[in-house]
Enzyme design. Structure first.
Site, PDB file in Angstrom:
ATOM      1  N   SER A   1     -10.484  -0.277   6.418  1.00  0.00           N
ATOM      2  CA  SER A   1      -9.891   0.152   5.449  1.00  0.00           C
ATOM      3  C   SER A   1      -9.030  -1.141   4.703  1.00  0.00           C
ATOM      4  CB  SER A   1      -8.453   1.136   5.653  1.00  0.00           C
ATOM      5  OG  SER A   1      -8.950   2.319   5.660  1.00  0.00           O
TER       6      SER A   1
ATOM      7  N   SER B   1      -9.631   2.072   2.749  1.00  0.00           N
ATOM      8  CA  SER B   1      -8.546   2.797   1.911  1.00  0.00           C
ATOM      9  C   SER B   1      -7.459   1.910   1.145  1.00  0.00           C
ATOM     10  CB  SER B   1      -7.655   3.823   2.978  1.00  0.00           C
ATOM     11  OG  SER B   1      -7.131   3.106   3.970  1.00  0.00           O
TER      12      SER B   1
ATOM     13  N   LYS C   1       1.024  -1.097  -0.047  1.00  0.00           N
ATOM     14  CA  LYS C   1       0.079   0.053  -0.115  1.00  0.00           C
ATOM     15  C   LYS C   1       0.880   1.000   0.028  1.00  0.00           C
ATOM     16  CE  LYS C   1      -3.914   1.754   2.753  1.00  0.00           C
ATOM     17  NZ  LYS C   1      -4.581   1.686   3.942  1.00  0.00           N
TER      18      LYS C   1
END
Length: 471
Positions: free
Chosen positions: A178, A154, A79
C-alpha cells in the site's frame, strides 16, 4: 528549475536556513497547487490550509530566530487512516465519516514533534482493503500522469499529493504493497521498512506483514524522513529492533540479483523493457548484476490473502460485518469481508508453511547477492475505478488474479523482515511511470539506498526536475 511546490524537502530546508525561502511562501505554493489541480485527481479528504498558513508564519519566525527543528515549516500530508488526536479519521468509510481520533500514531507524533505542518489528510480505499483508491465517501482518486488510470492504493491520495506538488512528502502504510503500489503508479519513492524498524499502533504492530513508511519525490528526502520516524517506541514492543550494523559497500562492490517475474507473474512487456534498461544502466556502472530464477508459484498470492484476512480481516469483520452496514460499505469491502468468513485454521497453517518455503527459496539468493531487483507492478493498465470484486485483469492475453495478480509487492510483506524500496525507472506505454523494487536482505537498508541514489541520478533523473504530471 522546478516551481516552488515541486522542490524537494532537502532543498526547501536549505532554502529556509539560508533565507532564500520562507515556510509561508512554500505553504502558499502548495495551496495554489491544490486549488488548481485537486479537483482533477482527488488527493485529499480534508485540508487545513488556514491553520497551516498560521503555522507557517510561526515557522518563518523560527527560522528568523534560528530556533527550528528537523521539519519546521515542512508540509506533510497524512493518510486518512493514521490517527492524529482531535482529527476526523474516516478510513475511507461512510461508517467512520464523523469518527474523531483520541490518540496520535507514533509516526504522526514524530513528524509533529519535529514541527512538520500537517495541512491535509489523503484519500484511501475503505479500510485500506483495495489497491486502487475510490470510495462512496470520497469518490475516485486518479493517476496524475494519466487520469484514466488508478493512482494505486491504499496510500493513493498520499501518492497523488506528493506527485503533484501539493505537499513536501506524505506518510503511508503497507500490508500488501500500500506504499509501493501508489509510489509506482505515481513515479515516487516508496519505502516499506523491515518489520519493527518503524513503530506502529497495536494490534497492527504485531503483524509482520504490516509497515509504516513514507512517499517522497527524491531518495534523499526519503532517507531524511525515514531517519526521523524509525526507532524504538514504548507503544510498540516490536520496534526495539537493533539498528543495522552492516558495512556500507560502494556501488561497484554490490552484487544484485534480478527476477523478471518472481517465478510466476505475467508481466507486461513495457515493464520488462524498463527493468532491462535498469539492469543495463547498473552494468555500465560496474555493478555485478545477474538474472536469477525463483521457484515461487501462485501459492504466494493465497498466502498473502489468507494472512491479511486472518489478522486485519478478522478485526474488520468483528467491527463492521453487520447487515445494517452492508449498503453503506463499498462493493470490494463487502467482498473482502465475505472472504474472511470463509477462512479456516487449515488455510492459516498452509499459508504459514508456504511462507517458510518462500524463505527457503529466496535465502540462497540473499546469501550470494546484496539485493534483489524486480518490477513493482506487473501492469500499469488498471482503470481508476477498478473494482477487484467484479472486474478482470488480463496480462499477455491471460487473465490473472483480479485481486493480487497485477502487482508484485506482497511477497515482501510475507517476508516482512526484508526492507523494500519502490522507485521510478522510466515510463510505460500509457504514460504512467514504470517502477522497480529494490529488495534488501532482512533488516539491511544500506545497499538499497546506495543503489537507489545511483539510479535516481541516472534512469530516474528526469522525475520532478524536467518532467512533471501534465494536469
Amino acid at each position: 528549475m522546478p516551481k516552488t511546490c515541486f522542490l524537494s524537502t532537502t532543498e526547501i530546508l536549505a532554502g529556509y536556513r539560508n533565507k532564500t525561502l520562507t515556510p509561508s511562501k512554500v505553504m502558499a505554493s502548495y495551496k495554489a497547487q491544490y486549488e488548481a489541480i485537486n479537483d482533477k485527481v482527488n488527493a485529499f479528504s480534508f485540508t487545513f490550509f488556514d491553520d497551516a498558513i498560521e503555522s507557517a508564519k510561526l515557522a518563518d519566525l523560527a527560522y528568523n530566530n534560528d530556533e527550528y527543528q528537523a521539519l519546521t515549516g515542512i508540509a506533510v500530508a497524512i493518510k486518512d487512516e493514521t490517527y492524529i488526536e482531535g482529527q476526523i479519521t474516516t478510513n475511507g468509510s461512510l461508517l467512520l465519516s464523523d469518527f474523531v481520533a483520541t490518540s496520535t500514531d507514533p509516526v504522526a507524533r514524530r513528524l509533529i514533534d519535529n514541527q512538520a505542518i500537517i495541512h491535509g489528510r489523503t484519500c484511501t480505499p475503505e479500510f485500506s482493503v483495495a489497491s486502487t483508491t475510490w470510495t462512496k465517501l470520497w469518490g475516485v482518486s486518479r493517476n496524475p500522469w494519466n487520469t484514466d488510470i488508478t493512482c494505486g492504493g491504499s496510500s493513493g491520495g498520499s501518492a497523488i499529493a506528493v506527485a503533484t506538488g501539493m505537499c513536501s512528502f506524505a506518510n503511508g502504510t503497507d500490508i500488501g504493497g500500500s506504499i509501493r503500489i501508489p509510489a509506482a503508479f505515481c513515479g515516487l519513492y516508496g519505502f516499506k521498512p523491515a518489520h519493527g524498524r518503524v513503530p506502529e499502533i497495536i494490534p497492527y504492530n504485531i503483524d509482520p506483514y504490516c509497515h509504516h513508511g513514507l512517499l517522497t519525490r527524491t531518495v534523499d528526502d526519503l532517507i531524511y524522513g525515514y531517519n526521523l520516524i524509525k526507532g524504538a517506541d514504548w507503544e510498540d514492543s516490536h520496534s526495539f529492533v537493533p539498528d543495522s550494523q552492516a558495512v556500507t559497500k560502494p556501488l561497484s562492490e554490490l552484487k544484485v540479483a534480478v527476477s523478471k517475474n518472481l517465478g510466476f507473474y505475467q508481466v507486461e512487456q513495457d515493464v520488462l523493457d524498463a527493468l532491462d534498461n535498469t539492469v543495463n544502466q547498473l552494468k555500465q556502472a560496474g555493478v555485478q548484476v545477474e538474472y536469477v530464477d525463483l521457484d515461487w508459484d501462485e501459492r504466494v498470492i493465497e498466502t498473502a490473502k489468507i494472512h491479511q484476512r486472518q489478522n486485519m480481516g478478522l478485526l474488520l469483520r468483528r467491527s463492521w460485518a453487520k447487515p445494517e452496514n452492508k449498503t453503506l460499505m463499498n462493493s470490494y469491502t463487502n467482498w473482502y469481508l465475505d472472504k474472511v468468513e470463509e477462512l479456516t485454521p487449515n488455510d492459516i497453517l498452509d499459508a504459514n508453511l508456504y511462507l517458510c518455503k518462500m524463505w527457503e527459496e529466496i535465502s540462497p539468493i540473499f546469501k550470494q547477492y546484496d539485493l534483489l531487483l524486480c518490477p513493482t507492478l506487473a501492469t500499469t493498465n488498471i482503470p481508476a475505478d477498478y473494482d477487484y470484486s467484479k472486474d478482470k485483469v488480463e496480462i499477455n492475453g491471460k487473465q490473472v488474479d483480479p485481486n493480487k495478480g497485477w502487482f508484485m509487492t506482497y511477497p515482501f510483506n510475507t517476508l516482512g523482515q526484508c526492507p523494500v524500496l519502490a522507485m521510478p525507472n522510466g515510463f510505460c506505454d500509457n504514460g504512467v511511470p514504470s517502477s522497480v523494487q529494490l529488495v534488501g536482505r532482512p533488516y539491511q537498508d544500506e545497499a538499497i539506498f546506495t543503489l537507489a541514489k545511483y539510479l535516481s541520478e541516472t534512469i530516474a533523473s528526469e522525475f520532478y526536475t524536467t518532467r512533471f504530471p501534465n494536469l
